[in-house]
Write a protein that holds these residues in place. Structure first.
Motif, PDB file in Angstrom:
ATOM      1  N   TRP A  83      26.801  37.315  21.693  1.00  0.00           N
ATOM      2  CA  TRP A  83      26.580  38.113  20.789  1.00  0.00           C
ATOM      3  C   TRP A  83      26.273  39.653  21.574  1.00  0.00           C
ATOM      4  N   ASN A  84      25.353  39.268  22.446  1.00  0.00           N
ATOM      5  CA  ASN A  84      24.912  40.561  23.491  1.00  0.00           C
ATOM      6  C   ASN A  84      26.181  41.138  24.014  1.00  0.00           C
ATOM      7  N   SER A  85      27.012  40.344  24.341  1.00  0.00           N
ATOM      8  CA  SER A  85      28.331  41.140  24.753  1.00  0.00           C
ATOM      9  C   SER A  85      29.223  41.697  23.581  1.00  0.00           C
ATOM     10  N   ALA A  86      29.253  41.237  22.562  1.00  0.00           N
ATOM     11  CA  ALA A  86      29.974  42.044  21.443  1.00  0.00           C
ATOM     12  C   ALA A  86      29.382  43.174  21.123  1.00  0.00           C
ATOM     13  N   GLN A  87      27.621  43.062  21.146  1.00  0.00           N
ATOM     14  CA  GLN A  87      27.228  44.380  20.842  1.00  0.00           C
ATOM     15  C   GLN A  87      27.385  45.397  21.981  1.00  0.00           C
ATOM     16  N   ILE A  88      27.387  45.100  23.222  1.00  0.00           N
ATOM     17  CA  ILE A  88      27.925  45.874  24.235  1.00  0.00           C
ATOM     18  C   ILE A  88      29.199  46.576  23.905  1.00  0.00           C
ATOM     19  N   GLN A  89      29.876  45.680  23.666  1.00  0.00           N
ATOM     20  CA  GLN A  89      31.338  46.342  23.413  1.00  0.00           C
ATOM     21  C   GLN A  89      31.531  47.223  22.332  1.00  0.00           C
ATOM     22  N   LEU A  90      30.653  47.171  21.501  1.00  0.00           N
ATOM     23  CA  LEU A  90      30.707  48.003  20.311  1.00  0.00           C
ATOM     24  C   LEU A  90      29.869  49.382  20.554  1.00  0.00           C
ATOM     25  N   VAL A  91      29.010  49.309  21.549  1.00  0.00           N
ATOM     26  CA  VAL A  91      28.331  50.612  21.926  1.00  0.00           C
ATOM     27  C   VAL A  91      29.032  51.245  22.836  1.00  0.00           C
ATOM     28  N   LYS A  92      29.715  50.521  23.780  1.00  0.00           N
ATOM     29  CA  LYS A  92      30.305  51.280  24.879  1.00  0.00           C
ATOM     30  C   LYS A  92      31.663  51.814  24.411  1.00  0.00           C
ATOM     31  N   GLU A  93      32.234  51.424  23.704  1.00  0.00           N
ATOM     32  CA  GLU A  93      33.607  51.332  23.334  1.00  0.00           C
ATOM     33  C   GLU A  93      34.136  51.763  22.022  1.00  0.00           C
ATOM     34  N   GLY A  94      33.183  51.590  21.032  1.00  0.00           N
ATOM     35  CA  GLY A  94      33.448  52.125  19.728  1.00  0.00           C
ATOM     36  C   GLY A  94      34.229  51.274  19.040  1.00  0.00           C
ATOM     37  N   GLY A 143      37.978  42.077  15.766  1.00  0.00           N
ATOM     38  CA  GLY A 143      37.636  41.698  14.452  1.00  0.00           C
ATOM     39  C   GLY A 143      36.989  40.177  14.147  1.00  0.00           C
ATOM     40  N   PHE A 144      37.424  39.177  15.133  1.00  0.00           N
ATOM     41  CA  PHE A 144      36.844  37.813  14.773  1.00  0.00           C
ATOM     42  C   PHE A 144      35.400  37.825  15.371  1.00  0.00           C
ATOM     43  N   LEU A 145      35.313  38.722  16.509  1.00  0.00           N
ATOM     44  CA  LEU A 145      33.681  38.656  16.987  1.00  0.00           C
ATOM     45  C   LEU A 145      32.959  39.329  15.883  1.00  0.00           C
ATOM     46  N   ARG A 146      33.408  40.377  15.222  1.00  0.00           N
ATOM     47  CA  ARG A 146      32.677  41.106  14.134  1.00  0.00           C
ATOM     48  C   ARG A 146      31.927  40.275  13.022  1.00  0.00           C
ATOM     49  N   MET A 147      32.845  39.121  12.775  1.00  0.00           N
ATOM     50  CA  MET A 147      32.353  38.274  11.711  1.00  0.00           C
ATOM     51  C   MET A 147      31.136  37.618  12.181  1.00  0.00           C
ATOM     52  N   TYR A 148      31.367  37.052  13.649  1.00  0.00           N
ATOM     53  CA  TYR A 148      30.278  36.156  14.096  1.00  0.00           C
ATOM     54  C   TYR A 148      29.017  37.138  14.297  1.00  0.00           C
ATOM     55  N   TRP A 149      29.387  38.438  14.718  1.00  0.00           N
ATOM     56  CA  TRP A 149      28.108  39.398  15.160  1.00  0.00           C
ATOM     57  C   TRP A 149      27.468  39.654  13.776  1.00  0.00           C
ATOM     58  N   LEU A 169      25.384  47.282   8.928  1.00  0.00           N
ATOM     59  CA  LEU A 169      25.924  48.683   8.624  1.00  0.00           C
ATOM     60  C   LEU A 169      25.584  49.920   9.242  1.00  0.00           C
ATOM     61  N   LEU A 170      24.377  49.967   9.898  1.00  0.00           N
ATOM     62  CA  LEU A 170      23.925  50.904  10.612  1.00  0.00           C
ATOM     63  C   LEU A 170      24.511  50.890  12.121  1.00  0.00           C
ATOM     64  N   PHE A 171      24.760  49.691  12.748  1.00  0.00           N
ATOM     65  CA  PHE A 171      25.243  49.714  13.754  1.00  0.00           C
ATOM     66  C   PHE A 171      26.873  49.847  13.839  1.00  0.00           C
ATOM     67  N   ASN A 172      27.482  49.477  12.756  1.00  0.00           N
ATOM     68  CA  ASN A 172      28.643  49.689  12.548  1.00  0.00           C
ATOM     69  C   ASN A 172      29.262  50.995  12.720  1.00  0.00           C
ATOM     70  N   ASP A 173      28.443  51.973  11.645  1.00  0.00           N
ATOM     71  CA  ASP A 173      28.587  53.065  11.329  1.00  0.00           C
ATOM     72  C   ASP A 173      28.254  54.045  12.419  1.00  0.00           C
ATOM     73  N   LYS A 174      27.311  53.771  13.156  1.00  0.00           N
ATOM     74  CA  LYS A 174      27.010  54.473  14.248  1.00  0.00           C
ATOM     75  C   LYS A 174      27.957  54.568  15.499  1.00  0.00           C
ATOM     76  N   TYR A 175      28.315  53.207  15.618  1.00  0.00           N
ATOM     77  CA  TYR A 175      29.020  53.206  17.144  1.00  0.00           C
ATOM     78  C   TYR A 175      30.624  52.879  16.979  1.00  0.00           C
ATOM     79  N   SER A 176      31.083  52.418  15.693  1.00  0.00           N
ATOM     80  CA  SER A 176      32.170  52.103  15.637  1.00  0.00           C
ATOM     81  C   SER A 176      33.219  53.134  15.157  1.00  0.00           C
ATOM     82  N   LEU A 177      34.348  53.329  15.794  1.00  0.00           N
ATOM     83  CA  LEU A 177      35.382  54.579  15.221  1.00  0.00           C
ATOM     84  C   LEU A 177      36.033  54.148  14.101  1.00  0.00           C
ATOM     85  N   ASP A 178      35.836  52.909  13.576  1.00  0.00           N
ATOM     86  CA  ASP A 178      36.486  52.764  12.247  1.00  0.00           C
ATOM     87  C   ASP A 178      35.243  52.309  11.630  1.00  0.00           C
TER      88      ASP A 178
END
Length: 561
Positions: A451-462, A466-472, A491-500
């Protein structure tokens, strides 16, 4: 090879004469070396990318290592764009020669006709920020050509995004749009203010005869469209064109659909009518008496920072080049290198298989319909993968628009089905083995290294696979005080960090994971009730979890239960 040498080689391949003939964006191919660095970087990443098999890599899936650009890779993009423009010209020399589907259009105002004394047609660009493959832009040009008057475009950046990352991506794409509009004799106006105030001013200033807007089902765009409609002169019609979906949302269904299975046939049965080639948006033959001033993009960024207020600590990423050319380069790379394994391998986050096109779709820099057209041409080679991609990009994506269009509470648990609301409420007081604060989750400090790695991916790379987003998202439900808090954090994390982020697919993805929308009830368990459950062991059966964790460096943090 130096950067300047490579630029000159690109100029030799893409000369002004060729770009003008094909209506390609010449901003990238001039003797002033206007090939922008971000587009160059995308070509750099996709060069030499032909691969005969999927390999396990300790790199982020979809974000290949940078490789030196060469004439072969640049020529490949050139050939791809040239072929697409040729396909457009086969569909029609312009929108006037094309049988435009009237069902794509909704007249929102009481006025229906362009006044005889009008001086121009205005396209209010919002969700679909591109020139070519844009049904709203094409319809606006159709009106302008029919009335033999100029065509103008305006954009009003609104308070839609939570971070500088998303605003920068938006503005970079619009900078490309402005330059291409200038080449096509279309005035472009970036209006720094709220659309309901600024657009009526522009309409009066230029004696606009009709306003065409694109379509979004989200709350703020819907509000602005209604307010603009009420603020326009009574004789000026406002029409809306769904340029985002293959089948317009109001045509696909007249109600909120329960699941993919209930909307699938409604969409696929209409593809024969709507899933067509686009005609080209041409150089407009009617000029306005004065040219629009070039946009001050620094002032635009200052406006975003000082007026719209966003998180300045979340800055841009370098893997996803904004704009049409960047998106089409990514599409070509997907078609030639990754599509063949999409059907069987797309749920493995350690493999470079998925399309990664969602940022360009979200900002409207490329068309989902264009991507599906090009991918469908490969059906004889990769039938299962093409069908799987079209299911995801057309049926599932349009299901998300359907949900947000017909459900005003698309970002609240009040918008989920009664069975899922009841089951979450039944288990509201269940004991949580782990509880985390917003800060602990946002900074990737849980006991779960995946989970931590998936969150790091989101924060660093935007972006997050998709599979990990469900688990996350499901783990956020498991580790927070309430389902409401879980949805708010996701929703906050997704809308703040993700380019989609800030997109119907993001809202629906979080609502599916936490609220069970478009899903069925499963075996009842603590906290989740009948909401579908996912766990670490299940991920280990799907893919090489240690490899993904090693790539992002997620650690295991101890915490009292």
């Amino acid at each position: 090879m130096s950067l300047n040498t490579l630029r000159l080689k690109l100029i030799n391949i893409f000369n002004i004469k060729t770009c003008t003939k094909l209506n390609l964006p010449t901003i990238y191919f001039t003797t002033n070396c206007n090939l922008n660095i971000s587009t160059f970087s995308t070509m750099k990443r996709t060069a030499n990318s032909q691969s005969s098999s999927v390999k396990k890599q300790k790199v982020l899936a979809g974000f290949p290592d940078s490789k030196k650009p060469n004439n072969e890779s640049v020529a490949g993009v050139t050939q791809f764009l040239t072929k697409i423009q040729s396909n457009r010209l086969e569909a029609g020399d312009s929108i006037i020669d094309f049988q435009f589907k009237k069902k794509r259009v909704r007249i929102l105002s009481e006025a229906t006709d362009v006044p005889e004394n009008a001086d121009a047609i205005l396209y209010w660009m919002d969700r679909d920020a591109r020139v070519q493959d844009n049904w709203a832009f094409l319809f606006a040009q159709k009106l302008a050509l029919k009335n033999e008057i100029p065509l103008m475009v305006c954009v009003c950046p609104g308070p839609k995004y939570l971070s500088l990352r998303l605003y920068k991506y938006m503005l970079s794409g619009l900078e490309e749009v402005e330059k291409e509009c200038r080449n096509l004799n279309i005035n472009f106006h970036l209006l720094l203010g709220e659309a309901p105030k600024e657009i009526p001013k522009l309409v009066k200033q230029y004696n606009i005869g009709a306003v065409v807007c694109d379509f979004s089902p989200l709350r703020l765009p819907v509000k602005w469209v209604n307010e603009v409609k009420d603020s326009l002169p009574a004789e000026v019609p406002l029409t809306q064109v769904d340029a985002h979906n293959v089948v317009p949302a109001w045509v696909a269904s007249d109600k909120q659909e329960y699941a993919a299975r209930t909307i699938r046939n409604k969409i696929t049965s209409k593809l024969g009518m709507f899933f067509t080639e686009f005609p080209p948006l041409i150089k407009h033959p009617h000029s306005y008496k004065t040219k629009a001033e070039e946009t001050n993009w620094k002032a635009a960024l200052d406006y975003v920072v000082n007026t719209l207020k966003c998180d300045m600590n979340v800055d841009d990423v370098d893997w996803a080049t904004p704009g049409y050319v960047g998106g089409m380069t990514q599409l070509l790379d997907f078609c030639t290198r990754r599509l063949k394994n999409y059907d069987s391998k797309r749920n493995d986050p350690t493999l470079d298989v998925i399309s990664n096109l969602s940022p360009w779709y979200n900002f409207g820099h490329i068309s989902v319909q264009r991507s599906a057209l090009e991918i469908s041409r490969l059906k004889s080679k990769y039938k299962a993968s093409v069908e799987a991609y079209c299911e995801e990009s057309i049926v599932r994506r349009e299901l998300a628009d359907n949900f947000c269009f017909y459900n005003e509470k698309y970002d609240s648990l009040q918008g989920i089905a009664s069975w899922s609301l009841k089951t979450l409420d039944d288990h509201r007081k269940d004991k949580r083995e782990w509880l985390y604060t917003q800060e602990e989750l946002e900074t990737s400090k849980t006991h779960d290294d995946l989970w931590n790695s998936a969150q790091i991916q989101l924060v660093k790379e935007g972006k997050m696979h998709g599979f990990l987003r469900m688990y996350w998202a499901k783990k956020i439900l498991e580790w927070t005080k309430s389902p409401e808090e879980a949805l708010n954090f996701a929703l906050l994390f997704n809308d703040k960090y993700s380019l989609d982020g800030c997109d119907p697919n993001g809202f629906v993805g979080c609502m599916w994971s936490i609220g069970g929308i478009h899903d069925q009830g499963w075996g009842e368990r603590p906290i989740f009730g009948k909401i579908r459950y996912m766990n670490y062991q299940g991920c280990k059966r799907k893919f090489d979890v240690p490899a993904f964790v090693a790539r992002y460096g997620g650690k295991v943090y101890s915490k009292k239960k």
